[in-house]
Scaffold this motif. Structure first.
Motif, short mmCIF file in Angstrom:
data_model
loop_
_atom_site.label_atom_id
_atom_site.label_comp_id
_atom_site.label_asym_id
_atom_site.label_seq_id
_atom_site.Cartn_x
_atom_site.Cartn_y
_atom_site.Cartn_z
N ASP A 51 36.30 92.64 83.31
CA ASP A 51 36.07 91.37 84.02
C ASP A 51 35.23 91.52 85.28
OD1 ASP A 51 37.89 92.82 85.44
OD2 ASP A 51 39.37 91.22 85.67
N TYR A 52 34.65 92.70 85.53
CA TYR A 52 33.86 92.90 86.73
C TYR A 52 32.49 92.24 86.55
CZ TYR A 52 31.32 95.26 90.50
OH TYR A 52 30.55 95.53 91.61
N SER A 53 32.10 91.41 87.54
CA SER A 53 30.83 90.69 87.46
C SER A 53 29.90 91.03 88.63
CB SER A 53 31.07 89.17 87.44
OG SER A 53 31.78 88.77 88.61
N GLY A 54 30.27 92.01 89.43
CA GLY A 54 29.46 92.36 90.59
C GLY A 54 28.34 93.33 90.25
N LYS A 55 27.80 93.94 91.28
CA LYS A 55 26.68 94.86 91.13
C LYS A 55 27.17 96.30 90.93
CE LYS A 55 23.36 92.19 93.86
NZ LYS A 55 22.46 92.20 95.05
N ILE A 56 26.36 97.04 90.20
CA ILE A 56 26.59 98.48 90.00
C ILE A 56 25.36 99.20 90.52
CG2 ILE A 56 27.05 100.33 88.35
CD1 ILE A 56 28.21 98.25 86.47
N ALA A 57 25.54 100.01 91.55
CA ALA A 57 24.44 100.78 92.14
C ALA A 57 24.63 102.25 91.78
CB ALA A 57 24.39 100.59 93.65
N VAL A 58 23.66 102.80 91.04
CA VAL A 58 23.69 104.20 90.62
C VAL A 58 22.71 104.98 91.49
CG1 VAL A 58 23.41 105.83 88.72
CG2 VAL A 58 24.25 103.52 88.27
N LYS A 59 23.17 106.10 92.04
CA LYS A 59 22.34 106.92 92.90
C LYS A 59 22.49 108.39 92.52
CE LYS A 59 22.88 103.72 96.82
NZ LYS A 59 23.28 103.58 98.24
N TRP A 60 21.37 109.11 92.60
CA TRP A 60 21.39 110.56 92.40
C TRP A 60 20.85 111.23 93.65
CZ3 TRP A 60 23.38 113.89 88.88
CH2 TRP A 60 23.89 113.36 87.70
N LEU A 61 21.59 112.23 94.13
CA LEU A 61 21.22 112.97 95.32
C LEU A 61 21.02 114.44 94.96
CD1 LEU A 61 23.54 110.68 95.98
CD2 LEU A 61 23.36 111.57 98.29
N ALA A 62 20.20 115.16 95.72
CA ALA A 62 19.92 116.57 95.43
C ALA A 62 20.27 117.43 96.63
CB ALA A 62 18.45 116.76 95.06
N ARG A 63 20.77 118.63 96.33
CA ARG A 63 21.05 119.70 97.29
C ARG A 63 22.28 119.42 98.15
NH1 ARG A 63 17.75 120.67 94.07
NH2 ARG A 63 15.71 121.68 94.32
N GLU A 64 22.30 118.30 98.88
CA GLU A 64 23.42 117.99 99.77
C GLU A 64 24.01 116.62 99.41
OE1 GLU A 64 24.64 120.09 101.85
OE2 GLU A 64 23.05 121.61 101.78
N SER A 65 25.31 116.49 99.66
CA SER A 65 26.01 115.26 99.28
C SER A 65 25.68 114.08 100.19
CB SER A 65 27.52 115.49 99.30
OG SER A 65 27.95 115.88 100.61
N ASN A 66 25.10 114.33 101.37
CA ASN A 66 24.80 113.25 102.31
C ASN A 66 23.30 113.03 102.49
OD1 ASN A 66 24.32 115.65 103.58
ND2 ASN A 66 25.48 115.18 105.44
N THR A 67 22.49 113.63 101.64
CA THR A 67 21.04 113.42 101.74
C THR A 67 20.66 112.08 101.11
OG1 THR A 67 20.71 114.62 99.67
CG2 THR A 67 20.55 115.89 101.71
N PRO A 68 19.51 111.53 101.49
CA PRO A 68 19.06 110.27 100.87
C PRO A 68 18.85 110.45 99.37
CG PRO A 68 17.85 110.69 102.89
CD PRO A 68 18.62 111.94 102.59
N PRO A 69 19.23 109.49 98.56
CA PRO A 69 19.07 109.62 97.10
C PRO A 69 17.60 109.57 96.70
CG PRO A 69 19.85 107.43 97.67
CD PRO A 69 19.85 108.21 98.94
N PHE A 70 17.25 110.31 95.65
CA PHE A 70 15.89 110.26 95.11
C PHE A 70 15.79 109.28 93.94
CE2 PHE A 70 18.10 113.69 92.93
CZ PHE A 70 17.80 113.49 91.59
N ILE A 71 16.93 108.76 93.48
CA ILE A 71 16.95 107.71 92.45
C ILE A 71 17.99 106.68 92.86
CG2 ILE A 71 17.78 107.19 90.12
CD1 ILE A 71 16.25 109.40 89.02
N ILE A 72 17.60 105.41 92.81
CA ILE A 72 18.52 104.29 93.05
C ILE A 72 18.26 103.26 91.96
CG2 ILE A 72 19.26 102.45 94.61
CD1 ILE A 72 18.34 104.12 96.95
N CYS A 73 19.32 102.90 91.27
CA CYS A 73 19.22 101.88 90.22
C CYS A 73 20.38 100.90 90.39
CB CYS A 73 19.28 102.53 88.84
SG CYS A 73 19.27 101.35 87.47
N THR A 74 20.06 99.63 90.56
CA THR A 74 21.08 98.60 90.78
C THR A 74 20.96 97.55 89.68
OG1 THR A 74 20.99 98.94 93.17
CG2 THR A 74 22.02 96.91 92.40
N VAL A 75 22.06 97.29 89.01
CA VAL A 75 22.12 96.26 87.96
C VAL A 75 23.37 95.43 88.17
CG1 VAL A 75 20.82 97.60 86.26
CG2 VAL A 75 23.31 97.81 86.36
N LYS A 76 23.35 94.21 87.66
CA LYS A 76 24.52 93.35 87.72
C LYS A 76 25.28 93.47 86.42
CE LYS A 76 25.87 88.86 89.53
NZ LYS A 76 25.42 87.52 89.96
#
Length: 337
Positions: free
Chosen positions: A51-76
């Motif tokens: 029943d979830y109707s919100g957004k799903i944001a998928v992110k992939w990060l490299a080397r460190e867990s707090n680095t800026p992601p190199f992939i961002i994909c957002t779908v509803k």
């Protein structure tokens, strides 16, 4: 005091209503040979999947867990919008995030792609984010980049020149030295790491000896001899030996075929006399000459006797020859002839 307690209770209630429980699964380590495509699997399920109707944001990060992601994909979650996969890019998502498919595709991996990657998903609401790490391990089959003699600065006459073997591989391979005269070499072997994927190993070089540099790791091995002319000479001798052997076999086959043809085919002679002699020789028939003395009926008896006596005399002179008199009767009309 009671106001602070009320605020805390209200905050817990609001936070609990907005938070979502979920489960994320990734592969701890992924081994991929250099040059091939790598897939870092990541899947996600949560309690409000239906029943979830919100957004799903998928992110992939490299080397460190707090680095800026190199992939961002957002779908509803309740939409039919296109996915985030882009075939032309080196990094892209695989699958549909609305079904919990968050895997990462890396095309034609290199050694620089080695490292830790983090799969992260964010849902609407506070504290609704999940993240796990996976390790990409790019393997490289060992190979010898260079094998040559270099001058040594150690000052020792016996080791003034060293044989240098430059090696690449991941994980770093082990180097083994072999000598044609001394076998396995362990003393005076010097090995140093140049980079996380390359190392150099050297041994004292003697011109009258032949050396082999052998490298191995978990995905394979390689070796090379020095001097290289030694290997080429062995290869050339082997090829020449095979060629000579083939020529000898072909010559023997041709000779056997010719001998068999001579045995099976009868001899050919130029005239009938030779054929008769060959047949008489094969049948062991003894040839005996017969001479005939011819006389006429009107001949006198003295002549007939003289012919008989002459035939007997010739037979005595030529043993094995038989003389036989032959009488020929002539008609009276032809007696004049």
């Amino acid at each position: 005091m009671w106001q602070q307690t009320f605020c805390l209770i209200l905050l817990v209630i609001i936070t609990g209503s907005l938070s979502v429980s979920g489960d994320m699964t990734v592969s701890p380590v992924v081994f991929v040979p250099r040059g091939e495509d790598a897939i870092l699997s990541c899947s996600f399920t949560h309690s409000r999947q239906q029943d979830y109707s919100g957004k799903i944001a998928v992110k992939w990060l490299a080397r460190e867990s707090n680095t800026p992601p190199f992939i961002i994909c957002t779908v509803k979650n309740d939409s039919t919008e296109g996915l985030c996969s882009v075939p032309e890019l080196k990094h892209s998502l695989l699958g549909d995030p609305r079904r919990g498919e968050l895997s990462l595709l890396i095309r034609r991996v290199h050694l620089s792609d080695n490292g830790t990657y983090f799969c992260r998903v964010e849902l609407d609401g506070w504290r609704n984010s999940f993240q796990k790490g996976t390790q990409l391990y790019v393997t490289v089959k060992p190979q010898i980049l260079n094998l040559s003699v270099v001058e040594s600065h150690s000052g020792s006459d016996s080791a003034s020149r060293r044989l240098r073997c430059e090696v690449e591989g991941h994980p770093l391979p082990t180097v083994t030295w072999l000598s044609a005269s001394r076998g396995l070499l362990k003393d005076q072997v010097q090995t140093s790491t140049v980079s996380p994927y390359q190392l150099v190993s050297t041994v004292p070089y003697l011109e009258e000896d032949v050396f082999t540099c052998r490298v191995e790791n978990m995905v394979g091995g390689a070796e090379r001899r020095y001097p290289a002319s030694y290997t080429l000479m062995i290869t050339a001798l082997t090829v020449c030996g095979l060629v000579v052997l083939l020529l000898l076999l072909c010559a023997g086959f041709v000779v056997c075929r010719r001998n068999r043809a001579r045995v099976e085919s009868p001899p050919v002679y130029e005239n009938t006399t030779a054929v008769k002699k060959h047949r008489l020789h094969e049948s062991n028939v003894e040839l005996q000459l017969v001479y005939s003395a011819v006389s006429m009926t009107h001949s006198t008896s003295s002549q007939h006797k003289s012919l008989r006596s002459s035939s007997q005399q010739q037979q005595e002179e030529e043993p094995g020859v038989v003389y036989s008199p032959v009488n020929i009767q002539s008609c009276e009309g032809n007696s004049r002839l």
